[in-house]
Design a protein around this motif. Sequence first.
Motif, mmCIF file in Angstrom:
data_model
loop_
_atom_site.group_PDB
_atom_site.id
_atom_site.type_symbol
_atom_site.label_atom_id
_atom_site.label_comp_id
_atom_site.label_asym_id
_atom_site.label_seq_id
_atom_site.Cartn_x
_atom_site.Cartn_y
_atom_site.Cartn_z
ATOM 1 N N LYS A 434 0.854 -1.179 0.000
ATOM 2 C CA LYS A 434 0.000 0.000 0.000
ATOM 3 C C LYS A 434 0.891 1.229 0.000
ATOM 4 O O LYS A 434 2.067 1.175 0.374
ATOM 5 C CB LYS A 434 -0.937 0.001 1.204
ATOM 6 N N PRO A 435 0.346 2.369 -0.432
ATOM 7 C CA PRO A 435 1.171 3.574 -0.532
ATOM 8 C C PRO A 435 1.314 4.262 0.818
ATOM 9 O O PRO A 435 0.595 3.970 1.779
ATOM 10 C CB PRO A 435 0.357 4.451 -1.491
ATOM 11 N N THR A 436 2.267 5.173 0.874
ATOM 12 C CA THR A 436 2.316 6.093 1.997
ATOM 13 C C THR A 436 1.044 6.926 1.991
ATOM 14 O O THR A 436 0.641 7.451 0.951
ATOM 15 C CB THR A 436 3.543 7.018 1.886
ATOM 16 N N ALA A 437 0.375 7.040 3.120
ATOM 17 C CA ALA A 437 -0.933 7.692 3.170
ATOM 18 C C ALA A 437 -0.803 9.202 2.928
ATOM 19 O O ALA A 437 0.054 9.867 3.501
ATOM 20 C CB ALA A 437 -1.593 7.428 4.516
ATOM 21 N N PHE A 438 -1.644 9.718 2.043
ATOM 22 C CA PHE A 438 -1.829 11.157 1.879
ATOM 23 C C PHE A 438 -3.175 11.350 1.189
ATOM 24 O O PHE A 438 -3.852 10.380 0.831
ATOM 25 C CB PHE A 438 -0.676 11.800 1.090
ATOM 26 N N ASN A 439 -3.603 12.560 1.033
ATOM 27 C CA ASN A 439 -4.879 12.834 0.375
ATOM 28 C C ASN A 439 -4.678 12.679 -1.125
ATOM 29 O O ASN A 439 -4.375 13.636 -1.835
ATOM 30 C CB ASN A 439 -5.375 14.236 0.728
ATOM 31 N N TYR A 440 -4.851 11.447 -1.607
ATOM 32 C CA TYR A 440 -4.465 11.090 -2.976
ATOM 33 C C TYR A 440 -5.066 11.999 -4.035
ATOM 34 O O TYR A 440 -4.392 12.363 -4.998
ATOM 35 C CB TYR A 440 -4.878 9.645 -3.272
ATOM 36 N N THR A 441 -6.324 12.353 -3.887
ATOM 37 C CA THR A 441 -7.010 13.104 -4.937
ATOM 38 C C THR A 441 -7.280 14.548 -4.542
ATOM 39 O O THR A 441 -8.062 15.227 -5.194
ATOM 40 C CB THR A 441 -8.339 12.414 -5.297
ATOM 41 N N GLY A 442 -6.644 15.015 -3.487
ATOM 42 C CA GLY A 442 -6.833 16.399 -3.059
ATOM 43 C C GLY A 442 -6.194 17.380 -4.027
ATOM 44 O O GLY A 442 -5.347 17.032 -4.857
ATOM 45 N N ASP A 443 -6.590 18.636 -3.891
ATOM 46 C CA ASP A 443 -6.054 19.674 -4.776
ATOM 47 C C ASP A 443 -4.604 19.998 -4.460
ATOM 48 O O ASP A 443 -3.862 20.480 -5.315
ATOM 49 C CB ASP A 443 -6.900 20.950 -4.668
ATOM 50 N N ASP A 444 -4.192 19.760 -3.221
ATOM 51 C CA ASP A 444 -2.824 20.066 -2.830
ATOM 52 C C ASP A 444 -2.167 18.795 -2.295
ATOM 53 O O ASP A 444 -2.342 18.417 -1.140
ATOM 54 C CB ASP A 444 -2.806 21.157 -1.757
ATOM 55 N N THR A 445 -1.428 18.123 -3.156
ATOM 56 C CA THR A 445 -0.766 16.886 -2.732
ATOM 57 C C THR A 445 0.638 17.145 -2.201
ATOM 58 O O THR A 445 1.307 16.229 -1.742
ATOM 59 C CB THR A 445 -0.668 15.898 -3.916
ATOM 60 N N GLY A 446 1.091 18.397 -2.284
ATOM 61 C CA GLY A 446 2.411 18.722 -1.768
ATOM 62 C C GLY A 446 3.491 17.906 -2.435
ATOM 63 O O GLY A 446 3.489 17.682 -3.641
ATOM 64 N N ASP A 447 4.439 17.457 -1.631
ATOM 65 C CA ASP A 447 5.548 16.657 -2.146
ATOM 66 C C ASP A 447 5.351 15.185 -1.838
ATOM 67 O O ASP A 447 6.310 14.434 -1.657
ATOM 68 C CB ASP A 447 6.871 17.131 -1.535
ATOM 69 N N ALA A 448 4.073 14.734 -1.779
ATOM 70 C CA ALA A 448 3.786 13.378 -1.313
ATOM 71 C C ALA A 448 4.548 12.324 -2.110
ATOM 72 O O ALA A 448 5.015 11.336 -1.558
ATOM 73 C CB ALA A 448 2.287 13.111 -1.379
ATOM 74 N N GLU A 449 4.671 12.518 -3.435
ATOM 75 C CA GLU A 449 5.355 11.525 -4.262
ATOM 76 C C GLU A 449 6.333 12.208 -5.217
ATOM 77 O O GLU A 449 6.440 11.844 -6.372
ATOM 78 C CB GLU A 449 4.337 10.694 -5.036
ATOM 79 N N GLU A 450 7.048 13.197 -4.728
ATOM 80 C CA GLU A 450 7.872 13.994 -5.639
ATOM 81 C C GLU A 450 9.068 13.215 -6.159
ATOM 82 O O GLU A 450 9.414 13.286 -7.325
ATOM 83 C CB GLU A 450 8.345 15.261 -4.947
ATOM 84 N N TYR A 451 9.745 12.450 -5.292
ATOM 85 C CA TYR A 451 10.951 11.745 -5.705
ATOM 86 C C TYR A 451 10.732 10.239 -5.548
ATOM 87 O O TYR A 451 10.902 9.701 -4.470
ATOM 88 C CB TYR A 451 12.150 12.212 -4.882
ATOM 89 N N PRO A 452 10.337 9.568 -6.626
ATOM 90 C CA PRO A 452 10.045 8.143 -6.504
ATOM 91 C C PRO A 452 11.302 7.288 -6.405
ATOM 92 O O PRO A 452 12.405 7.700 -6.753
ATOM 93 C CB PRO A 452 9.305 7.829 -7.810
ATOM 94 N N VAL A 453 11.086 6.084 -5.940
ATOM 95 C CA VAL A 453 12.126 5.059 -5.954
ATOM 96 C C VAL A 453 12.166 4.459 -7.358
ATOM 97 O O VAL A 453 11.129 4.224 -7.969
ATOM 98 C CB VAL A 453 11.816 3.968 -4.913
#
Length: 587
Positions: A434-453
């Motif tokens: 499962k992913p790291t939890a964040f507001n997946y479909t929100g308007d402001d996702t910030g840096d939730a997935e900025e630098y992937p592995v």
Amino acid sequence: MGLGLLWFLFAQALVLQICLAQDGTVHNLHFVIDEVNITRMCTEQSLLTVNGSVPGPTITVTRGDTAIVSIQNNGKYSLTLHWHGVKQHRNPWSDGPENITQTPIQGGGGTFTYTVIFSDEEGTLWWHAHSDWTRASVYGAIIVLPPNEVYPFDTKPDYNQTIILGSWFKGRDLMEEYLDAQTTGGDVDPSDSFTINGYTGRNDTGCDLKDDIYTLKVERGKTYQLRIINAAMNEEMFFAISGHSFRVVGLDGAYLTPLLTNYIMITPGQTMDILVTANQTAGSYFMGGSAFADSSANSYDKSTTRAFLTYTDYNGTLVQDSLADLLAAPSNRSYADAFTNQLRGLKDNDDYPIQVPGHFDINKKFIITISTNTLPCDLDPLVENCTGPPLADGSSGMHSATLNNVRFRTKDIDILRAYYCNISGVYTEDFPHKPTAFNYTGDDTGDAEEYPVQGTRVISVQYGDAVEIVFQGTSVGNPENHPMHVHGYNLYLVGSDDGNFNSSSPNTYNLVDPPEVNTFGVPKKGWVAFRFWANNPGVWFLHCHLERHASWGMAGVLIVHNVTSDQDGILDPPAGYPNCSEPYPYL
């Protein structure tokens, strides 16, 4: 013994029964891949083709047959072929994706033979190249007929006809453009036109339309099974026929409860069977397709492709054209959803039982986020001259795409060989459940997935597991629909909705008559849930069927671990494969 396990054992027995019940006809085919000159949109260009045409040859079999397809690759690019929607039960050796199940077939005369094993598939499937962007012109239809041509709907079609939607890149060397994008971190420009059976059907190019339009002649009173295939590279599409409604009866090689409609939305990779009866006023009617592109990006093919559906008893010249009313605006998601939300599996038919795992059967569950990203180019050693989209600091970046924040990368040794021969260092079995939890479909996702592995992380399940996969769209990057395709299986599509998947979402599942699919669009800022029994051991690719996203890393691998049973385990490698001690590559 639980009900779920009983269903699993029944499914296995059914597959065995199907294989034993048929004559098991073996079809021998020969494909020659070569460059030929083809003229469309007033421009002659050299294209990679199979047996000299686009689309390539149609493979017609009966359920339970086997096709032996020998390949001679005279083209300048190495490639592989994939038999899209064929489960290849216990036979991942011939599934085809490059560096997943095999090394590519070398250009300039390389050869390879595929054994394509059909089990319980029935309806329309297709084959295509599975190396880089070579599938733009290397593809064709697969028709799987029911035994004795007995169909589970009340009207037996009088005729079959494939309608393949494709992409045309006018006067362009597409592979050169793709390779350039790989080294700069950039993108490939959209196709210049959609096609129907290899023809653009465009009347706005200044060319003679009669040389670039497909015509289907129909006989009054007859019913036609049109086998629609979306082979386009990067666009989901609306398709309709002027003046005619039709019934959708099949999806991805499985039957549906018939759905009466006058249009469809079909994703790249999907196939649909529709029944249309020639019962209108004698005339010539347009059928055609255009893009569904629910995205803020403007990089998609904006053309409309057309073909003629012409009655044999019509001698006039007037063309009935209501396509403009039937093909919605590209961003009209409600129009797309109105169609896809009505799809239901074939219920209450003993010959085609629904065997979806129940809530208490599930013992492996994955939630997989889907994202596009712009990343620093120094993360990818292939990028040498970075000219991709800008980063936040204004410098050039590169396009990227991820599943659970993992940007997939293949190795030189294919994963199937590494798995079968226990070769270490090729992949790891640590894909996140499962992913790291964040507001997946929100308007402001910030840096939730900025630098992937980046890496080759695989999803691992045991033979016999009851598996649920939830694909979750995100607002990271540029949100849009993503047609996800899973090799080796048909999955039950049990649920879909907007927003974030949560603990109450399974309460909305359809476990009564879910459709079976191998490719299905994950809605923009929404989710789709699939369930299946892991009854096909092997190494199976999963990826977005938008070619640009797959090439950016929106892909992964499902390993269903092998078992020692002679009846259930992976078949022995076919002739031509080396034993595990021999060197690699081998083609």
